[in-house]
Design a protein around this motif. Structure first.
Motif, PDB file in Angstrom:
ATOM      1  N   THR A   1      -0.734  16.554  18.616  1.00 52.22           N
ATOM      2  CA  THR A   1      -1.869  16.738  17.673  1.00 52.22           C
ATOM      3  C   THR A   1      -2.948  16.045  18.173  1.00 52.22           C
ATOM      4  OG1 THR A   1      -2.723  16.463  15.295  1.00 52.22           O
ATOM      5  CG2 THR A   1      -1.501  14.415  16.367  1.00 52.22           C
ATOM      6  N   GLN A   2      -4.292  16.563  17.574  1.00 51.00           N
ATOM      7  CA  GLN A   2      -5.573  15.913  17.870  1.00 51.00           C
ATOM      8  C   GLN A   2      -6.543  15.223  16.627  1.00 51.00           C
ATOM      9  OE1 GLN A   2      -8.631  18.669  19.695  1.00 51.00           O
ATOM     10  NE2 GLN A   2      -9.828  16.997  20.255  1.00 51.00           N
ATOM     11  N   TYR A   3      -5.964  15.438  15.449  1.00 48.85           N
ATOM     12  CA  TYR A   3      -6.244  14.799  14.421  1.00 48.85           C
ATOM     13  C   TYR A   3      -5.057  13.941  13.585  1.00 48.85           C
ATOM     14  CZ  TYR A   3     -10.537  17.625  14.848  1.00 48.85           C
ATOM     15  OH  TYR A   3     -11.589  18.303  15.567  1.00 48.85           O
ATOM     16  N   VAL A   4      -5.452  12.881  13.083  1.00 48.27           N
ATOM     17  CA  VAL A   4      -4.469  12.075  12.333  1.00 48.27           C
ATOM     18  C   VAL A   4      -5.051  11.454  11.081  1.00 48.27           C
ATOM     19  CG1 VAL A   4      -3.000   9.935  12.105  1.00 48.27           C
ATOM     20  CG2 VAL A   4      -2.910  11.496  14.322  1.00 48.27           C
ATOM     21  N   GLN A   5      -4.650  11.613   9.938  1.00 50.99           N
ATOM     22  CA  GLN A   5      -5.085  11.184   8.601  1.00 50.99           C
ATOM     23  C   GLN A   5      -4.010  10.439   7.947  1.00 50.99           C
ATOM     24  OE1 GLN A   5      -5.161  13.595   4.576  1.00 50.99           O
ATOM     25  NE2 GLN A   5      -7.050  14.134   5.425  1.00 50.99           N
TER      26      GLN A   5
ATOM     27  N   ALA B   1      -6.736  22.317   8.401  1.00 44.96           N
ATOM     28  CA  ALA B   1      -5.357  22.536   8.174  1.00 44.96           C
ATOM     29  C   ALA B   1      -4.345  21.349   8.406  1.00 44.96           C
ATOM     30  CB  ALA B   1      -4.850  23.898   8.713  1.00 44.96           C
ATOM     31  N   TRP B   2      -4.097  20.536   7.470  1.00 42.13           N
ATOM     32  CA  TRP B   2      -3.396  19.393   7.568  1.00 42.13           C
ATOM     33  C   TRP B   2      -1.523  19.694   7.200  1.00 42.13           C
ATOM     34  CZ3 TRP B   2      -5.512  15.346   9.690  1.00 42.13           C
ATOM     35  CH2 TRP B   2      -6.834  15.233   9.621  1.00 42.13           C
TER      36      TRP B   2
ATOM     37  N   GLN C   1       0.805  -1.300  -0.243  1.00 38.35           N
ATOM     38  CA  GLN C   1      -0.239   0.198   0.035  1.00 38.35           C
ATOM     39  C   GLN C   1       0.949   1.308  -0.031  1.00 38.35           C
ATOM     40  OE1 GLN C   1      -4.103  -0.371   1.773  1.00 38.35           O
ATOM     41  NE2 GLN C   1      -2.937  -1.569   3.227  1.00 38.35           N
ATOM     42  N   THR C   2       0.364   2.285  -0.964  1.00 39.04           N
ATOM     43  CA  THR C   2       1.177   3.445  -0.918  1.00 39.04           C
ATOM     44  C   THR C   2       0.521   4.371  -0.214  1.00 39.04           C
ATOM     45  OG1 THR C   2       2.012   2.829  -3.303  1.00 39.04           O
ATOM     46  CG2 THR C   2       2.118   5.232  -2.510  1.00 39.04           C
ATOM     47  N   LEU C   3       1.056   4.897   0.886  1.00 37.70           N
ATOM     48  CA  LEU C   3       0.373   5.770   1.809  1.00 37.70           C
ATOM     49  C   LEU C   3       1.162   7.018   2.441  1.00 37.70           C
ATOM     50  CD1 LEU C   3       1.174   5.028   5.074  1.00 37.70           C
ATOM     51  CD2 LEU C   3       0.140   2.810   4.386  1.00 37.70           C
ATOM     52  N   SER C   4       0.483   8.001   3.281  1.00 34.23           N
ATOM     53  CA  SER C   4       1.260   8.954   3.852  1.00 34.23           C
ATOM     54  C   SER C   4       0.491   9.376   4.915  1.00 34.23           C
ATOM     55  CB  SER C   4       1.167  10.201   2.929  1.00 34.23           C
ATOM     56  OG  SER C   4      -0.008  10.744   2.180  1.00 34.23           O
ATOM     57  N   VAL C   5       0.974  10.059   5.879  1.00 36.42           N
ATOM     58  CA  VAL C   5       0.014  10.651   7.280  1.00 36.42           C
ATOM     59  C   VAL C   5       0.548  11.911   7.365  1.00 36.42           C
ATOM     60  CG1 VAL C   5       0.182   9.950   9.768  1.00 36.42           C
ATOM     61  CG2 VAL C   5       0.769   8.255   8.052  1.00 36.42           C
ATOM     62  N   LYS C   6      -0.575  12.559   7.631  1.00 34.95           N
ATOM     63  CA  LYS C   6      -0.780  14.113   8.022  1.00 34.95           C
ATOM     64  C   LYS C   6      -1.361  14.198   9.534  1.00 34.95           C
ATOM     65  CE  LYS C   6      -1.441  15.516   3.074  1.00 34.95           C
ATOM     66  NZ  LYS C   6      -1.295  14.192   2.520  1.00 34.95           N
ATOM     67  N   THR C   7      -1.015  15.326   9.946  1.00 31.82           N
ATOM     68  CA  THR C   7      -1.667  15.762  11.353  1.00 31.82           C
ATOM     69  C   THR C   7      -2.038  17.086  11.232  1.00 31.82           C
ATOM     70  OG1 THR C   7       0.407  16.711  12.055  1.00 31.82           O
ATOM     71  CG2 THR C   7      -0.167  14.411  12.484  1.00 31.82           C
TER      72      THR C   7
END
Length: 208
Positions: free
Chosen positions: A180-184, A150-151, A138-144
Motif C-alpha cells: 500500500t501507499q496510504y495508511v489511515q 478508496a479505503w 483508545q478505540t481505533l481502526s486502520v485502513k489502507t
C-alpha cells in the motif's frame, strides 16, 4: 529536732517507693529482658539502596524488523487541536510536545502517504512514554489505500490500552504483508482526551 526527724522519715519513704518501682519495672515482661525485643540487623550498605517493593521493571521496546517508512512520508488529518498537527506523528520523536491530537468533534483521522507503495508488515502506534502521560484507552481502526480515496479495512475497530508501564505503545502485526501507499488510522474514542492522540505512527517494511 522532731521536725527534722519527720522530714528524714518522709524522704526515706519516698526513696523506698522509687526503689520498689524500679525493681517492678526491671522484672516486668516489657523490660529489657530480651523476651519481647526483636533484633533487626541493618544491611551492609555502602551506597544508596532501593527497596525491592518500590522497584519498577524498565520497559524495553521490542525491535521491529525492517524500516520505518513513515518517516519519509507525509501526514494529513481531518482536524487537529491547538499546535499538534499530523506532521508531529511522523517526525521520529515521541517527546510530550511532539504529538498529533485530533479535533474535538467526530472521529479523529490521520492519513500517511508513503514515499511509494511498500509491502508493510507491522505498525507501531506510540504516545509519549513519560509517566505524566497516564494510562488511557483508545478505540481505533486502520485502513489502507492505493490512491488515498478508496479505503480498505486492514485492522477492525478495537479498544487498545496505552500505559507508560509498557511504553505507552501498541504494536499491530496480525495482518500479514500488505502492499500500500496510504495508511489511515481512525480513532473514535480516547479516555485521555477529547480527540485521538498519536506521538509517533511507525509503519514498517522490509522493502529495499
Amino acid at each position: 529536732m522532731k521536725k527534722k526527724g519527720l522530714i528524714l522519715i518522709a524522704v526515706l519513704a519516698i526513696a523506698l517507693s522509687i526503689m520498689q518501682i524500679v525493681i517492678i519495672m526491671g522484672t516486668s515482661p516489657a523490660s529489657g529482658s530480651g523476651k519481647n525485643i526483636k533484633e533487626v540487623k541493618a544491611p551492609d550498605q555502602k551506597e544508596a539502596m532501593e527497596n525491592d517493593l518500590f522497584k519498577v521493571e524498565e520497559y524495553v521496546a521490542p525491535k521491529i524488523d525492517g524500516t520505518n517508512v513513515a518517516l519519509k512520508g507525509t501526514a494529513t488529518d481531518n482536524g487537529y487541536t491547538d499546535v499538534y498537527p499530523a506532521a508531529n506523528a511522523i517526525d521520529g520523536r515521541r517527546e510530550s510536545a511532539s504529538y498529533w491530537e485530533g479535533g474535538t468533534s467526530g472521529p479523529s483521522q490521520i492519513n500517511v502517504k508513503l514515499e511509494q507503495a511498500y509491502t508493510i508488515h507491522t505498525i507501531r502506534i506510540g504516545l509519549c512514554p513519560d509517566t505524566i502521560w497516564g494510562p488511557r484507552t483508545q478505540t481505533l481502526s486502520v485502513k489502507t489505500s492505493d490512491d488515498g480515496k478508496a479505503w480498505k479495512d486492514l485492522i477492525p475497530e478495537k479498544d487498545y490500552d496505552f500505559d507508560p508501564k509498557t511504553g505507552n505503545e501498541i504494536i499491530l502485526k496480525d495482518f500479514g504483508n500488505v502492499k500500500t501507499q496510504y495508511v489511515q488510522v481512525e480513532i473514535t474514542k480516547n479516555t485521555g482526551a477529547n480527540g485521538g492522540q498519536i506521538a509517533e505512527l511507525e509503519i514498517y517494511s522490509n522493502d529495499k
